[in-house]
Design a protein around this motif. Structure first.
Motif, PDB file in Angstrom:
ATOM      1  N   GLU A 286       0.776  -1.232   0.000  1.00 24.01           N
ATOM      2  CA  GLU A 286       0.000   0.000   0.000  1.00 24.01           C
ATOM      3  C   GLU A 286       0.812   1.289   0.000  1.00 24.01           C
ATOM      4  N   THR A 287       1.949   1.308   0.696  1.00 26.82           N
ATOM      5  CA  THR A 287       2.690   2.574   0.711  1.00 26.82           C
ATOM      6  C   THR A 287       3.355   2.829  -0.640  1.00 26.82           C
ATOM      7  N   ALA A 288       3.830   1.754  -1.287  1.00 27.64           N
ATOM      8  CA  ALA A 288       4.430   1.910  -2.613  1.00 27.64           C
ATOM      9  C   ALA A 288       3.366   2.331  -3.616  1.00 27.64           C
ATOM     10  N   LEU A 289       2.181   1.786  -3.435  1.00 27.74           N
ATOM     11  CA  LEU A 289       1.059   2.128  -4.312  1.00 27.74           C
ATOM     12  C   LEU A 289       0.750   3.627  -4.224  1.00 27.74           C
ATOM     13  N   ILE A 290       0.763   4.134  -2.995  1.00 23.41           N
ATOM     14  CA  ILE A 290       0.471   5.556  -2.813  1.00 23.41           C
ATOM     15  C   ILE A 290       1.565   6.409  -3.444  1.00 23.41           C
ATOM     16  N   GLN A 291       2.822   5.994  -3.243  1.00 23.12           N
ATOM     17  CA  GLN A 291       3.944   6.715  -3.872  1.00 23.12           C
ATOM     18  C   GLN A 291       3.746   6.787  -5.380  1.00 23.12           C
ATOM     19  N   SER A 292       3.389   5.636  -5.958  1.00 23.38           N
ATOM     20  CA  SER A 292       3.218   5.563  -7.397  1.00 23.38           C
ATOM     21  C   SER A 292       2.062   6.450  -7.857  1.00 23.38           C
ATOM     22  N   MET A 293       0.994   6.494  -7.068  1.00 26.01           N
ATOM     23  CA  MET A 293      -0.147   7.331  -7.438  1.00 26.01           C
ATOM     24  C   MET A 293       0.200   8.807  -7.395  1.00 26.01           C
ATOM     25  N   GLU A 294       1.128   9.148  -6.487  1.00 27.04           N
ATOM     26  CA  GLU A 294       1.521  10.551  -6.379  1.00 27.04           C
ATOM     27  C   GLU A 294       2.473  10.945  -7.501  1.00 27.04           C
ATOM     28  N   GLY A 295       2.870   9.963  -8.299  1.00 21.65           N
ATOM     29  CA  GLY A 295       3.764  10.261  -9.415  1.00 21.65           C
ATOM     30  C   GLY A 295       5.218   9.981  -9.099  1.00 21.65           C
ATOM     31  N   ASP A 296       5.471   9.452  -7.897  1.00 19.09           N
ATOM     32  CA  ASP A 296       6.854   9.129  -7.549  1.00 19.09           C
ATOM     33  C   ASP A 296       7.175   7.696  -7.939  1.00 19.09           C
ATOM     34  N   LYS A 303       6.456   2.176   7.721  1.00 19.84           N
ATOM     35  CA  LYS A 303       5.216   2.299   8.484  1.00 19.84           C
ATOM     36  C   LYS A 303       5.570   2.148   9.950  1.00 19.84           C
ATOM     37  N   PRO A 304       5.015   2.892  10.902  1.00 18.86           N
ATOM     38  CA  PRO A 304       4.155   4.043  10.704  1.00 18.86           C
ATOM     39  C   PRO A 304       4.895   5.241  10.080  1.00 18.86           C
ATOM     40  N   PRO A 305       4.227   6.253   9.593  1.00 17.18           N
ATOM     41  CA  PRO A 305       2.777   6.415   9.650  1.00 17.18           C
ATOM     42  C   PRO A 305       2.056   5.507   8.655  1.00 17.18           C
ATOM     43  N   PHE A 306       0.946   4.966   9.083  1.00 22.44           N
ATOM     44  CA  PHE A 306       0.116   4.155   8.208  1.00 22.44           C
ATOM     45  C   PHE A 306      -0.727   5.062   7.310  1.00 22.44           C
ATOM     46  N   CYS A 500       9.685  -3.731   3.521  1.00 20.76           N
ATOM     47  CA  CYS A 500       8.244  -3.908   3.296  1.00 20.76           C
ATOM     48  C   CYS A 500       7.880  -5.383   3.160  1.00 20.76           C
ATOM     49  N   GLY A 501       6.618  -5.599   2.948  1.00 18.02           N
ATOM     50  CA  GLY A 501       6.077  -6.958   2.843  1.00 18.02           C
ATOM     51  C   GLY A 501       6.731  -7.794   1.775  1.00 18.02           C
ATOM     52  N   LEU A 502       7.161  -7.170   0.701  1.00 18.96           N
ATOM     53  CA  LEU A 502       7.754  -7.955  -0.380  1.00 18.96           C
ATOM     54  C   LEU A 502       9.005  -8.685   0.103  1.00 18.96           C
ATOM     55  N   GLY A 503       9.917  -7.932   0.722  1.00 15.65           N
ATOM     56  CA  GLY A 503      11.154  -8.532   1.205  1.00 15.65           C
ATOM     57  C   GLY A 503      10.935  -9.435   2.412  1.00 15.65           C
ATOM     58  N   GLN A 504      10.004  -9.010   3.279  1.00 12.39           N
ATOM     59  CA  GLN A 504       9.770  -9.796   4.497  1.00 12.39           C
ATOM     60  C   GLN A 504       9.203 -11.181   4.196  1.00 12.39           C
ATOM     61  N   THR A 505       8.615 -11.331   3.040  1.00 11.81           N
ATOM     62  CA  THR A 505       8.008 -12.624   2.727  1.00 11.81           C
ATOM     63  C   THR A 505       8.702 -13.356   1.581  1.00 11.81           C
ATOM     64  N   SER A 506       9.609 -12.670   0.893  1.00  9.60           N
ATOM     65  CA  SER A 506      10.185 -13.294  -0.304  1.00  9.60           C
ATOM     66  C   SER A 506      10.941 -14.603  -0.036  1.00  9.60           C
ATOM     67  N   PRO A 507      11.581 -14.790   1.151  1.00 10.47           N
ATOM     68  CA  PRO A 507      12.261 -16.082   1.354  1.00 10.47           C
ATOM     69  C   PRO A 507      11.313 -17.231   1.698  1.00 10.47           C
ATOM     70  N   ASN A 508      10.027 -16.940   1.880  1.00 10.10           N
ATOM     71  CA  ASN A 508       9.088 -18.004   2.259  1.00 10.10           C
ATOM     72  C   ASN A 508       9.116 -19.237   1.353  1.00 10.10           C
ATOM     73  N   PRO A 509       9.117 -19.059   0.035  1.00 13.46           N
ATOM     74  CA  PRO A 509       9.166 -20.257  -0.817  1.00 13.46           C
ATOM     75  C   PRO A 509      10.399 -21.115  -0.525  1.00 13.46           C
ATOM     76  N   VAL A 510      11.542 -20.472  -0.231  1.00 15.28           N
ATOM     77  CA  VAL A 510      12.768 -21.216   0.052  1.00 15.28           C
ATOM     78  C   VAL A 510      12.644 -21.944   1.387  1.00 15.28           C
ATOM     79  N   LEU A 511      12.243 -21.188   2.414  1.00 16.45           N
ATOM     80  CA  LEU A 511      12.160 -21.783   3.744  1.00 16.45           C
ATOM     81  C   LEU A 511      11.174 -22.945   3.778  1.00 16.45           C
ATOM     82  N   SER A 512      10.032 -22.755   3.145  1.00 17.01           N
ATOM     83  CA  SER A 512       9.037 -23.824   3.262  1.00 17.01           C
ATOM     84  C   SER A 512       9.421 -25.040   2.430  1.00 17.01           C
ATOM     85  N   THR A 513      10.106 -24.849   1.317  1.00 13.53           N
ATOM     86  CA  THR A 513      10.522 -26.034   0.573  1.00 13.53           C
ATOM     87  C   THR A 513      11.666 -26.755   1.291  1.00 13.53           C
TER      88      THR A 513
END
Lengths: 596, 132
Positions: A286-296, A303-306, A500-513
């Motif tokens: 969501e925060t990246a989405l907002i950045q992108s919407m603002e043109g950045d 987070k915070p701020p949320f 962010c969530g992308l990095g915090q979850t990206s190793p999941n496929p490795v760990l679970s396999t």
């Protein structure tokens, strides 16, 4: 006005459109006209039916006949046989894979029997480009009810329903709305996250294509509840059909006064704009989405701020995804008690999954929370393709993990999936059979994350790259046992330190396999073997000297000239040249070529 | 385009528009509704099955009876066309022969509304795969 005694519903989702469903609509209409039936039978293009495996779908009402894999050439027969003479076209009916019998109506198809459709309630039922049909199905009434009950009571109702965010995180939706409503500002925003980026997930697209008004209604409800007068839909530019239908729906809603000033005489003003995303996975955060919407640049912020405090243009904003919004009007129409009666203790309602991979019935399904994987794969999915053995299910896309046989009877909800080392994610569900190499699966997802990492924080930018290199080394047969430990340690570091969530979850496929298929990793490292036969570098093709008759068929098909030998004498493969493409295996009539 | 000004307006609109989509909702749970099948093979159509079918669709709606009217192929009682099969919820289907608009009216009033049988019933003389 024409009086219709029968309706022909044709799927207009992207999948079926790609198989010419728009031509089918045209042919059906012209065939009806030929028979003078254009005022008796109505042809309607609807949203996705979910049964994409067997598309294009044509459903005949009122007798509920469900035709699958219809081609434009079949349209004439459907009209001539079914509509004019009243005889079903058997060859187009769905055939049950277990007993080879034709099933004429969707009520009796295993694919639909276990499903409860809330978010997808109108998909495949209404014409998404006609607001009349949405209104005829109680559309926009929830909005009227919310105006009457007031914002506070509405948020309370939503909190009691137990609805949680369907985009992946599973945060309670009512609570999110409450935060945004409590923060004071001169302007607030309602944001719809339609940047669906998980490979294989397409529920948000289907909802926007099949029932755009439900999202508009829910966003307006949200606006009224939190005190926002502006709504923004952030949608990927790669969804042209969804964009087109959403724009049509917005226009119609404005014409009807359901968007704009003084909606339904409530004194509340609201309107919605569309923002296009360029297709970066991270912009679903969501925060990246907002950045992108603002043109950045689409990069997440800390987070915070949320967003509920400081979101779009620094103003309080509420971000929910499409599927979450699609649930909202139903909760008000049917009440929180009805909604919370479905599902498990902590996860209420239903979830839409994009069922894909090695199952018979690929498609979009909506099931109550608490259903088991076994029910999804064997009853709705119709079992594993080609009668092979089930190996694992990958849920949650690149952020999720694998569930194995031991999880088949786990009740699926947010918390149980997390406890099993995977996650709900946006609802991608890829079924893998015995021919899938789990190291390669992990590598595939890592490849995706490496590509999509925005590069802002180093754990994700560099860490994932290193993870990918380690995995690559293992699939090449050059891995060591220390590499397996390194994989684990590095994964933990990336999880703990990414922004962010992308990095915090990206190793999941490795760990679970690693967790579930450690043997397979060890096999790759120690025995240089890939039991699924997917890792090309670990294979070797050899010719059985006794079985080879020297027909030279393999020599002719080999693209790198690795095979040599005298005519009518046994041949040899030079493994230093061979690229393990397998072309010779297919060509050999004597099964003389073995893979070891 | 007139704007929708209040929730009451919206509800009124819904009632008007509902009939457009009601066919689809009914299609989803046919077992709980009155189901009428009109035999519409060549013989049936020639004897006026089309008029009868339209009569049923119009009249059932006017008399607010929730029903699904579908056409079907030849039932085999060509001597008694037009023939219709009426299935009330949780009951065995009953076949009526020589149905014209007048008969149709009688069937609606007596059988569908009150469950009283009327003359002209054709005893079903075969089993289908479904009930064998």
């Amino acid at each position: 006005m024409a009086k219709y005694k029968s309706h022909l519903l044709v799927c207009g989702g992207t999948g079926c459109m790609a198989s010419q469903s728009d031509t089918i609509v045209g042919t059906l209409k012209s065939e009806l006209a030929k028979n003078g039936l254009e005022n008796e039978v109505q042809v309607i293009m609807t949203g996705c039916f979910g049964f994409c495996e067997k598309g294009p779908i044509v459903k005949v009402l009122p007798d509920n006949t469900f035709y699958t894999e219809v081609k434009p050439a079949d349209a004439a027969e459907i009209i001539a046989e079914h509509i004019v003479k009243g005889r079903k076209v058997n060859r187009l009916l769905y055939t049950d894979p277990t007993n080879e019998e034709h099933v004429s109506d969707s009520k009796h198809m295993g694919f639909y029997q276990k499903q409860i459709r809330i978010a997808l309630r109108n998909c495949g039922v209404v014409d998404p480009e006609n607001i009349d049909e949405y209104i005829g199905r109680e559309g926009y009434q929830a909005l009227g009810m919310v105006f009457e009950m007031g914002a506070k009571a509405a948020i309370e109702e939503l909190k009691k329903s137990g609805l949680r965010g369907r985009g992946g995180g599973g945060f309670p939706t009512g609570l999110k709305w409450e935060f945004a409503s409590k923060n004071q500002a001169d302007q607030k925003y309602v944001i719809c996250n339609a940047d669906e980026g998980d490979p294989g997930a397409f529920m948000d697209r289907s909802i926007l294509e099949g029932d755009p008004h439900t999202v508009i209604e829910a966003m307006t409800i949200n606006g009224f509840c939190i005190g926002a007068t502006k709504g923004l839909v952030y949608i990927r530019a790669e969804y042209p059909l969804a964009i087109k239908r959403l724009l049509t729906a917005l226009k119609q809603a404005r014409e009807f006064g359901l968007l704009g000033k003084d909606i339904l005489g409530s004194g509340f003003d609201f309107d919605i704009e569309i923002r296009y995303g360029a297709g970066a996975f991270v912009c679903g955060e969501e925060t990246a989405l907002i950045q992108s919407m603002e043109g950045d640049r689409g990069e997440p912020t800390v987070k915070p701020p949320f967003p509920a405090e400081s979101g779009y243009l620094g103003k309080p904003s509420n971000v929910n995804n499409v599927e979450t919004y699609a649930n909202v009007p139903v909760i008000f129409l049917k009440g929180h008690k009805w909604f919370s009666s479905i599902g498990t203790e902590k996860s209420k309602g239903t979830k839409v999954f994009a069922l894909a991979g090695n199952v018979n019935n690929v498609g979009l399904i909506e099931v109550p929370m608490g259903i088991t994987l076994r029910e999804i794969i064997y009853e709705i999915g119709g079992g594993i393709k080609g009668g092979k053995k089930f190996k694992a299910v990958q849920t949650g896309g690149p952020s999720g993990g694998c569930l194995t046989e031991k999880h088949l009877d786990t009740k699926i909800d947010y918390d149980n999936l997390l406890a099993s080392g995977s996650m709900m994610g946006s609802g991608g569900m890829i079924v893998l059979d015995e021919d899938s190499c789990m190291v390669s699966v992990a590598k595939f997802y890592l490849e995706f994350t490496v590509e999509e990492s925005c590069g802002k924080c180093s754990p994700c930018r560099i860490g994932n790259k290193r993870l990918h290199e380690l995995l690559d080394r293992i699939t090449q047969g050059n891995g060591t046992m220390e590499d397996l430990d390194r994989l684990r340690n590095l994964s933990e570091v990336i999880k703990d330190t990414s922004l962010c969530g992308l990095g915090q979850t990206s190793p999941n496929p490795v760990l679970s396999t690693i967790e579930n298929f450690y043997d397979e990793y060890v096999e790759h490292v120690k025995d240089h073997k890939c039991r699924a036969g997917q890792c090309k570098s670990l294979m070797q093709h050899v010719i059985d000297q006794e079985a080879c008759v020297g027909c030279t068929a393999c020599v002719r098909v080999c693209p790198v000239n690795a095979i040599s030998g005298e005519r009518k004498q046994p041949h040899f493969i030079d493994s230093s040249i061979c690229i393990n493409c397998g072309a010779c295996v297919e060509k050999c009539k004597f099964s003389a070529i073995n893979v070891i | 385009m007139t704007k929708v000004k209040s929730l009451a307006d919206l509800k009124k609109m819904k009632d008007q528009l509902q009939s457009k989509v009601s066919l689809r909702e009914k299609g989803d749970n046919p077992d709980s509704l009155v189901q009428i099948k009109v035999a519409m093979a060549t013989c049936g159509i020639a004897s006026g099955a089309k008029t009868v079918m339209e009569f049923f669709i119009d009249e059932l709606e006017k008399r607010s009876i929730d029903a699904v009217v579908t056409q079907t192929g030849c039932m085999g009682y060509c001597y008694a066309e037009p023939t219709i099969e009426v299935k009330l919820p949780n009951q065995e289907p009953v076949v009526f022969g020589y149905v014209n608009n007048q008969k149709a009216d009688e069937i609606i009033e007596k059988y569908i509304k009150n469950g009283e049988l009327v003359d002209g019933i054709i005893p079903v003389n075969y089993n289908t795969i479904d009930n064998k």
